[in-house]
Design a protein around this motif. Structure first.
Motif, PDB file in Angstrom:
ATOM      1  N   LEU A 191      38.309 -41.876  23.056  1.00  0.00           N
ATOM      2  CA  LEU A 191      37.811 -41.076  24.182  1.00  0.00           C
ATOM      3  C   LEU A 191      36.725 -40.124  23.695  1.00  0.00           C
ATOM      4  N   ARG A 192      35.858 -39.725  24.604  1.00  0.00           N
ATOM      5  CA  ARG A 192      34.888 -38.687  24.289  1.00  0.00           C
ATOM      6  C   ARG A 192      35.610 -37.344  24.177  1.00  0.00           C
ATOM      7  N   LYS A 193      35.240 -36.583  23.151  1.00  0.00           N
ATOM      8  CA  LYS A 193      35.860 -35.273  22.955  1.00  0.00           C
ATOM      9  C   LYS A 193      35.541 -34.328  24.107  1.00  0.00           C
ATOM     10  N   ASN A 194      36.516 -33.522  24.439  1.00  0.00           N
ATOM     11  CA  ASN A 194      36.305 -32.473  25.443  1.00  0.00           C
ATOM     12  C   ASN A 194      37.221 -31.302  25.080  1.00  0.00           C
ATOM     13  N   TRP A 195      36.756 -30.470  24.155  1.00  0.00           N
ATOM     14  CA  TRP A 195      37.578 -29.349  23.674  1.00  0.00           C
ATOM     15  C   TRP A 195      37.826 -28.349  24.786  1.00  0.00           C
ATOM     16  N   SER A 196      39.065 -27.863  24.880  1.00  0.00           N
ATOM     17  CA  SER A 196      39.333 -26.731  25.767  1.00  0.00           C
ATOM     18  C   SER A 196      40.576 -25.997  25.281  1.00  0.00           C
ATOM     19  N   ASP A 223      37.721 -33.736   8.616  1.00  0.00           N
ATOM     20  CA  ASP A 223      36.631 -34.725   8.634  1.00  0.00           C
ATOM     21  C   ASP A 223      36.336 -35.237  10.042  1.00  0.00           C
ATOM     22  N   LEU A 224      37.196 -34.910  11.003  1.00  0.00           N
ATOM     23  CA  LEU A 224      37.008 -35.427  12.366  1.00  0.00           C
ATOM     24  C   LEU A 224      36.346 -34.427  13.304  1.00  0.00           C
ATOM     25  N   SER A 225      35.931 -33.285  12.744  1.00  0.00           N
ATOM     26  CA  SER A 225      35.341 -32.246  13.591  1.00  0.00           C
ATOM     27  C   SER A 225      34.454 -31.336  12.769  1.00  0.00           C
ATOM     28  N   SER A 226      33.483 -30.737  13.442  1.00  0.00           N
ATOM     29  CA  SER A 226      32.693 -29.690  12.792  1.00  0.00           C
ATOM     30  C   SER A 226      33.457 -28.372  12.764  1.00  0.00           C
ATOM     31  N   LYS A 227      34.561 -28.307  13.527  1.00  0.00           N
ATOM     32  CA  LYS A 227      35.369 -27.087  13.538  1.00  0.00           C
ATOM     33  C   LYS A 227      36.268 -27.052  12.311  1.00  0.00           C
ATOM     34  N   LYS A 228      36.686 -25.833  11.932  1.00  0.00           N
ATOM     35  CA  LYS A 228      37.639 -25.691  10.824  1.00  0.00           C
ATOM     36  C   LYS A 228      39.066 -25.695  11.363  1.00  0.00           C
TER      37      LYS A 228
HETATM   38  C1  I3P Z   1      30.421 -33.305  21.366  1.00  0.00           C
HETATM   39  C2  I3P Z   1      30.801 -31.820  21.318  1.00  0.00           C
HETATM   40  C3  I3P Z   1      32.049 -31.648  20.469  1.00  0.00           C
HETATM   41  C4  I3P Z   1      31.857 -32.244  19.081  1.00  0.00           C
HETATM   42  C5  I3P Z   1      31.435 -33.704  19.138  1.00  0.00           C
HETATM   43  C6  I3P Z   1      30.201 -33.893  19.987  1.00  0.00           C
HETATM   44  O1  I3P Z   1      29.234 -33.443  22.129  1.00  0.00           O
HETATM   45  O2  I3P Z   1      29.770 -31.083  20.760  1.00  0.00           O
HETATM   46  O3  I3P Z   1      32.348 -30.268  20.374  1.00  0.00           O
HETATM   47  O4  I3P Z   1      33.077 -32.195  18.383  1.00  0.00           O
HETATM   48  O5  I3P Z   1      31.193 -34.145  17.837  1.00  0.00           O
HETATM   49  O6  I3P Z   1      29.913 -35.272  20.120  1.00  0.00           O
HETATM   50  P1  I3P Z   1      29.255 -33.611  23.732  1.00  0.00           P
HETATM   51  O7  I3P Z   1      29.647 -32.292  24.312  1.00  0.00           O
HETATM   52  O8  I3P Z   1      27.857 -33.998  24.036  1.00  0.00           O
HETATM   53  O9  I3P Z   1      30.247 -34.687  24.039  1.00  0.00           O
HETATM   54  P2  I3P Z   1      33.491 -31.079  17.315  1.00  0.00           P
HETATM   55  O10 I3P Z   1      33.337 -29.747  17.979  1.00  0.00           O
HETATM   56  O11 I3P Z   1      34.930 -31.383  17.027  1.00  0.00           O
HETATM   57  O12 I3P Z   1      32.619 -31.259  16.128  1.00  0.00           O
HETATM   58  P3  I3P Z   1      31.543 -35.586  17.229  1.00  0.00           P
HETATM   59  O13 I3P Z   1      30.926 -36.596  18.152  1.00  0.00           O
HETATM   60  O14 I3P Z   1      30.957 -35.567  15.860  1.00  0.00           O
HETATM   61  O15 I3P Z   1      33.040 -35.726  17.194  1.00  0.00           O
END
Ligand code: I3P
Length: 128
Positions: free
Chosen positions: A30-35, A83-88
């Motif tokens: 799925l496409r990420k959607n953090w909340s 490794d799956l996110s730019s977040k820590k």
């Molecule tokens: C994603 C959004 C997410 C990011 C993700 C992006 O972009 O910035 O926060 O995940 O990175 O693709 P969009 O809003 O356009 O869907 P992280 O914050 O976890 O890094 P990813 O594709 O490298 O997982």
């Protein structure tokens, strides 16, 4: 020490606010959607509620606090996943049904506590 000695009500292990995104459903990415999500660990389940703070005052009523979703922890796998996110401070939870979630907190100690507590529930279920 359990407040529920008859065992009819599952025990509340932990509750708090974490950042959450679902990354797979039944093995399909799925496409990420953090909340932000209010996360409750109770019995064998991790239960997600919408963050009350992200809602308008009128939409947040006690009767509206139905869970958004719930995860059965039996057979689930937990892995650190920086490794799956730019977040820590991110870990991945994968259920037996192939649903995958990332959970994250800016607070290192807090996410470690969640990891340890969820893993202990998974371990307990593995022994049953
Ligand atoms: C994603 C959004 C997410 C990011 C993700 C992006 O972009 O910035 O926060 O995940 O990175 O693709 P969009 O809003 O356009 O869907 P992280 O914050 O976890 O890094 P990813 O594709 O490298 O997982």
């Amino acid at each position: 020490s359990s407040p529920d000695s008859d065992g009819c009500t599952p025990e509340l292990e932990k509750a708090g606010l974490l950042n959450k995104t679902k990354i797979a459903e039944g093995g399909r990415k799925l496409r990420k959607n953090w909340s932000p999500s209010w996360v409750v660990l109770v019995g064998n389940s991790l239960v997600f509620f919408k963050d009350p703070k992200s809602q308008t005052p009128s939409s947040w009523k006690p009767g509206n606090s139905r869970p958004e979703s719930s995860v059965d922890l039996r057979g689930a796998k937990l892995h650190w996943a920086n490794d799956l996110s730019s977040k820590k401070n991110v870990f991945r939870l994968r259920t037996v049904t192939g649903n995958e979630f990332l959970l994250q907190s800016e607070t290192n100690s807090l996410i470690k506590e969640w990891y340890i507590t969820i893993q202990s529930v998974i371990d307990r279920l593995d022994r049953e």
